[in-house]
Motif scaffolding. Structure first.
Motif, PDB file in Angstrom:
ATOM      1  N   ASN A 126      38.982 -64.058 -52.523  1.00 30.15           N
ATOM      2  CA  ASN A 126      38.951 -62.740 -51.914  1.00 30.15           C
ATOM      3  C   ASN A 126      39.989 -61.835 -52.555  1.00 30.15           C
ATOM      4  OD1 ASN A 126      37.012 -63.661 -50.036  1.00 30.15           O
ATOM      5  ND2 ASN A 126      38.625 -64.349 -48.631  1.00 30.15           N
TER       6      ASN A 126
ATOM      7  N   GLY B 154      36.934 -57.186 -54.572  1.00 30.22           N
ATOM      8  CA  GLY B 154      35.753 -57.925 -54.185  1.00 30.22           C
ATOM      9  C   GLY B 154      36.006 -59.408 -54.025  1.00 30.22           C
ATOM     10  N   SER B 155      34.932 -60.131 -53.722  1.00 35.51           N
ATOM     11  CA  SER B 155      35.006 -61.564 -53.462  1.00 35.51           C
ATOM     12  C   SER B 155      33.949 -62.308 -54.249  1.00 35.51           C
ATOM     13  CB  SER B 155      34.791 -61.853 -51.974  1.00 35.51           C
ATOM     14  OG  SER B 155      35.810 -61.279 -51.176  1.00 35.51           O
TER      15      SER B 155
ATOM     16  N   VAL C 163      32.775 -58.837 -60.847  1.00 33.35           N
ATOM     17  CA  VAL C 163      33.056 -58.259 -59.546  1.00 33.35           C
ATOM     18  C   VAL C 163      34.102 -57.163 -59.706  1.00 33.35           C
ATOM     19  CG1 VAL C 163      34.866 -59.935 -58.979  1.00 33.35           C
ATOM     20  CG2 VAL C 163      33.596 -58.812 -57.129  1.00 33.35           C
ATOM     21  N   GLN C 164      34.046 -56.156 -58.844  1.00 31.92           N
ATOM     22  CA  GLN C 164      35.027 -55.080 -58.878  1.00 31.92           C
ATOM     23  C   GLN C 164      36.321 -55.494 -58.189  1.00 31.92           C
ATOM     24  OE1 GLN C 164      33.590 -51.270 -57.584  1.00 31.92           O
ATOM     25  NE2 GLN C 164      31.669 -51.465 -58.716  1.00 31.92           N
TER      26      GLN C 164
END
Length: 115
Positions: free
Chosen positions: A84, A16-17, A12-13
Motif C-alpha cells: 500500500n 496506489g496498491s 501503479v501510480q
C-alpha cells in the motif's frame, strides 16, 4: 520440479496498491520461512519482508514497515505481499524466496510506481 511463481506486478501510480502472490510447488512449503526480496536497477537485492513457517512472526524492512504486509496460506502453498501507499522508490523486481536448505527463488515480477 520446484517452482516459485510470482504474480501481481505491474504499473501503479504513487499512492496506489498492489498485491503480489507467490505460488509454490515441488517442496514442503510449510517447513520454509518465506521472504520477499526486491532489486531496483543499479542497487543490491534487498530483503523486504519475512514470515515464519507457521505465519506467527513477520519482519519488514524499515522502508516498507507500516505499508507492506506479508502473509501465507500453508494449505494453498502461497505467500503474498500486500503493498500500500506505493512510492517511486518501491519500483523494483520483486522476488519470492523459500528460506531453507536448499533454498529456492522465483524469477521475479516487475513493480513500477510512476505518475
Amino acid at each position: 520440479q520446484v517452482q516459485l511463481v510470482e504474480s501481481g506486478g505491474g504499473l501503479v501510480q504513487p499512492g496506489g496498491s498492489l498485491r503480489l502472490s507467490c505460488a509454490a510447488s515441488g517442496f514442503t512449503f510449510s517447513i520454509y520461512a518465506m521472504n520477499w526480496y526486491r532489486q531496483a536497477p543499479g542497487k543490491e537485492r534487498e530483503l523486504v519482508a519475512r514470515i515464519s513457517r507457521a505465519g506467527h512472526n513477520t519482519n519488514y524492512a524499515g522502508a516498507v514497515e507500516g505499508r507492506f504486509t506479508i502473509s501465507r496460506d500453508n494449505a494453498k502453498n502461497t505467500v503474498t505481499l500486500q503493498m500500500n501507499s506505493l512510492q517511486p522508490e518501491d519500483t523494483a523486481v520483486y522476488y519470492c524466496h523459500a528460506d531453507g536448505w536448499p533454498d529456492y527463488w522465483g524469477r521475479g515480477t516487475q513493480v513500477t510506481v510512476s505518475s
